[in-house]
Structure formats: C-alpha cells, structure tokens
Write a protein that holds these residues in place. Structure first.
Motif, PDB file in Angstrom:
ATOM      1  N   LYS A 297      -6.777  77.526  31.442  1.00 22.74           N
ATOM      2  CA  LYS A 297      -6.501  77.417  30.011  1.00 22.74           C
ATOM      3  C   LYS A 297      -5.419  76.369  29.741  1.00 22.74           C
ATOM      4  O   LYS A 297      -5.559  75.523  28.852  1.00 22.74           O
ATOM      5  N   ASN A 298      -4.353  76.410  30.524  1.00 22.06           N
ATOM      6  CA  ASN A 298      -3.263  75.454  30.326  1.00 22.06           C
ATOM      7  C   ASN A 298      -3.712  74.026  30.603  1.00 22.06           C
ATOM      8  O   ASN A 298      -3.380  73.091  29.864  1.00 22.06           O
ATOM      9  N   SER A 299      -4.484  73.853  31.672  1.00 20.51           N
ATOM     10  CA  SER A 299      -4.944  72.515  32.034  1.00 20.51           C
ATOM     11  C   SER A 299      -5.950  71.973  31.021  1.00 20.51           C
ATOM     12  O   SER A 299      -5.866  70.818  30.587  1.00 20.51           O
ATOM     13  N   LEU A 300      -6.896  72.807  30.615  1.00 19.72           N
ATOM     14  CA  LEU A 300      -7.894  72.369  29.636  1.00 19.72           C
ATOM     15  C   LEU A 300      -7.254  72.071  28.284  1.00 19.72           C
ATOM     16  O   LEU A 300      -7.645  71.124  27.597  1.00 19.72           O
ATOM     17  N   SER A 301      -6.267  72.868  27.904  1.00 16.27           N
ATOM     18  CA  SER A 301      -5.570  72.631  26.638  1.00 16.27           C
ATOM     19  C   SER A 301      -4.895  71.264  26.643  1.00 16.27           C
ATOM     20  O   SER A 301      -4.923  70.522  25.652  1.00 16.27           O
ATOM     21  N   LYS A 302      -4.325  70.908  27.783  1.00 16.05           N
ATOM     22  CA  LYS A 302      -3.664  69.605  27.919  1.00 16.05           C
ATOM     23  C   LYS A 302      -4.663  68.460  27.761  1.00 16.05           C
ATOM     24  O   LYS A 302      -4.411  67.491  27.034  1.00 16.05           O
ATOM     25  N   TYR A 303      -5.803  68.560  28.426  1.00 16.07           N
ATOM     26  CA  TYR A 303      -6.773  67.462  28.395  1.00 16.07           C
ATOM     27  C   TYR A 303      -7.569  67.414  27.096  1.00 16.07           C
ATOM     28  O   TYR A 303      -7.823  66.335  26.555  1.00 16.07           O
ATOM     29  N   LEU A 304      -7.974  68.589  26.591  1.00 19.59           N
ATOM     30  CA  LEU A 304      -8.782  68.610  25.372  1.00 19.59           C
ATOM     31  C   LEU A 304      -7.944  68.384  24.116  1.00 19.59           C
ATOM     32  O   LEU A 304      -8.454  67.945  23.088  1.00 19.59           O
ATOM     33  N   GLY A 305      -6.661  68.738  24.192  1.00 19.81           N
ATOM     34  CA  GLY A 305      -5.792  68.559  23.037  1.00 19.81           C
ATOM     35  C   GLY A 305      -5.928  69.654  21.997  1.00 19.81           C
ATOM     36  O   GLY A 305      -5.562  69.467  20.837  1.00 19.81           O
ATOM     37  N   ILE A 306      -6.459  70.821  22.398  1.00 14.90           N
ATOM     38  CA  ILE A 306      -6.566  71.967  21.492  1.00 14.90           C
ATOM     39  C   ILE A 306      -6.029  73.207  22.204  1.00 14.90           C
ATOM     40  O   ILE A 306      -5.968  73.254  23.440  1.00 14.90           O
ATOM     41  N   LYS A 307      -5.626  74.208  21.421  1.00 14.97           N
ATOM     42  CA  LYS A 307      -5.023  75.406  22.004  1.00 14.97           C
ATOM     43  C   LYS A 307      -5.957  76.613  22.024  1.00 14.97           C
ATOM     44  O   LYS A 307      -5.769  77.524  22.833  1.00 14.97           O
ATOM     45  N   LYS A 308      -6.932  76.636  21.135  1.00 11.45           N
ATOM     46  CA  LYS A 308      -7.777  77.828  21.016  1.00 11.45           C
ATOM     47  C   LYS A 308      -8.887  77.794  22.067  1.00 11.45           C
ATOM     48  O   LYS A 308     -10.040  77.465  21.791  1.00 11.45           O
TER      49      LYS A 308
END
Length: 315
Positions: A90-101
């Motif tokens: 979740k933390n890594s994907l949030s960083k790359y995608l630029g979204i939190k949800k």
C-alpha cells in the motif's frame, strides 16, 4: 487533449503473469483491460509497484483518464497474505500512483467476493500457485495456499517442478538425447535448459518454473506418457483441497464452486481431468459454476465498499 473529468473506482486482479483491471465511472460505464504483471512474492513491493504503476498509467493515458479522479482502488495480489506485505504494498503503490485510497487484498479474497459476495461458495485456484477458499456458514475457510516450498499442489509451479524432476532423472538414466522423452526434449528446446545449466537456472528465484506447465500440457496432448502421469497426479492433489475442506468443516450441504486461475478456468486437458474427478468423487455435492463475476469485479465492489465507508481504516 483534456482528460475525462469523471470520477471512478478500480478493481484489479494481479496474479503471477497477468493483471486484469476493471474501471467503473460514477456514471456506471465500465472499462476492462488486461496487462502483463510480475509476481509480488518474487520481486518485492518496490518492483511490483513500479511495474503496476507503469502499466496502469499507460492504459489510463490511452483512455484520457486522470488517475487523480480515482475514488479508490482495491488490488488483489497473489502472495500478499500477511499484514506486513499489505502495508508495504500500500505504501509503495501510494508513492508511485500518487493516490492514497488504496486497499490491498489477496487475489483469493477478491475472487471469492466477486463470485459469491457474502454467500456460501468456494473458489479453487490453480495458476502459479494453488489454494481453495470457501465461505461456509458465513465464515471464510482456507485449504492449502502454503506456497511453492510447502504446498501449491496441483499448481503451475508444482507441475513445472515435477517436470523438471523427471527430466533430471532422465539426464541420469538416459544420457543419449535421442532416448529421452518428448517432454524432456520440448523443455530443453523451449527453455534453453541443459544438464550443464539447469541447476544454476532453476535455483535462480526468477526462473519461471510455472511456465513449464504449459509445455507439459502440450506434451500431454501429444500422448506423452510422462506428461500424462504428471497431470494425473497434479489433478489428484488439486481435488484433495475439496476433500480436505469437507473434512475440516463437516459440511453436508452441496456447495457451489468456481474455478480460478489460468490452468483450470480455461478448457484444456488438465481442467477436464479436474472436472471429471470432482464429478466422480462428489457428484451433486459440488456444483461447478460456469457463469460468475470475475475477481477484478470483486476488487471493484470492495473498492466501492471500502471507500464509501467513512470508517474504513486505510492502514
């Protein structure tokens, strides 16, 4: 070109070789797409996130969809069972995608939710790995899914590993190449393996042992005896997941079952073997469904459920 400004949700089903996404705009329009994926368990959160981000954003850009309009995404990821895996992803994907949800579930969870919602039913997964998940009297049960070292019987990895075990035995007892089985010849010609490099290649965690299962299927179709024996043994082990479920739960009522995973959700020699053995062993106690919603649909429904719920804990 101006991007579409409509809000949307995403459900994603990421296995060992491909990822299916299902986008639903708030207007109700749905868009489905499949792109290649890498296995999280082999590559880790960072590489997985980079790969997912690149493929997803490439598709969104092609559709003129703005990622910032995403109201929530739920991704079912093979191998993401432990809490620490989900947090790292979740933390890594949030960083790359630029979204939190972002919500992370196992691929099995979105598959069973897509097929049955909260009703009783089971999914038998046989792709890179294998596992059975079932909802019985409102509770979730798991049989198998212990990974490629301890389990995954009847999976693509298991079939590939058994094939490799057979060919190294042939190296010992059939040193002349012309005397070897069709399976051995096909694997060597299609993978580049040979007696000199097979140990080094297969001890490399990135070697796609599961892909050898497709060579076994092809050779079995040509009546190769070794391949047929491997598939027969694999199908026995896969069907045993169902026997173990009934034994562990004591369930007497019939159960709806869905096949998930590239090895058995498509019509082939192996999936037909599995169906035939299930029918012989369980009769009307198991009803194999032909029409059901996809795992990506389950991910989409969970994304809408989670991110419409103000009490959802994103961690």
């Amino acid at each position: 070109m101006k991007k579409n400004s409509e809000n949307f949700y995403i459900g994603a089903d990421s296995g060992g070789t491909k990822c299916e996404i299902l986008i639903e705009r708030v207007s109700g329009e749905k868009i489905n797409h499949v792109f290649p994926s890498i296995h999280y368990s082999l590559h880790g959160a960072k590489s997985f996130s980079e790969d997912f981000n690149r493929n997803l954003k490439t598709f969104l850009n092609q559709q003129d969809i703005d990622i910032n309009k995403c109201l929530g995404i739920c991704i079912g990821i093979a191998g993401a069972r432990r809490r620490q895996d989900k947090v790292a992803l979740k933390n890594s994907l949030s960083k790359y995608l630029g979204i939190k949800k972002i919500a992370i579930e196992t691929d099995a969870m979105i598959a069973i939710y897509g097929a049955f919602g909260n009703n009783d039913g089971a999914i038998l997964i046989a792709g890179t790995g294998s596992v059975l998940y079932a909802i019985h009297d409102g509770k979730l049960h798991r049989i198998g899914g212990w990974g490629k070292i301890l389990g995954d019987q009847g999976s693509g990895y298991w079939i590939g590993k058994e094939a490799l075990r057979h060919i190294v035995r042939e190296f010992d007892i059939q040193p002349e190449p012309d005397s070897r089985s069709l399976l051995c010849k096909k694997i060597l010609s299609e993978t580049g393996l040979n007696p000199s490099n097979i140990i080094g290649h297969t001890f490399d965690w990135n070697f796609p042992i599961q892909e050898i299962a497709m060579i076994v299927l092809k050779c079995a179709g040509e009546k190769d005896n070794t391949s047929l024996k491997i598939l027969d043994s694999a199908s026995d082990d896969l069907v045993k997941h169902i026997s173990d479920f009934f034994e562990s739960t004591g369930r007497k009522k019939p159960l709806d079952l869905v096949f998930v995973g590239s090895l058995i959700c498509n019509d082939n020699l192996y999936s037909r073997k599995v169906r035939k053995k299930i029918k012989k062993l369980f009769g009307r106690k198991i009803n194999i469904l032909k029409n059901y919603n996809s795992p990506a649909f389950g991910g989409l429904q969970l994304a809408k459920k989670y991110f419409n719920d103000m009490n959802y804990n994103e961690n």
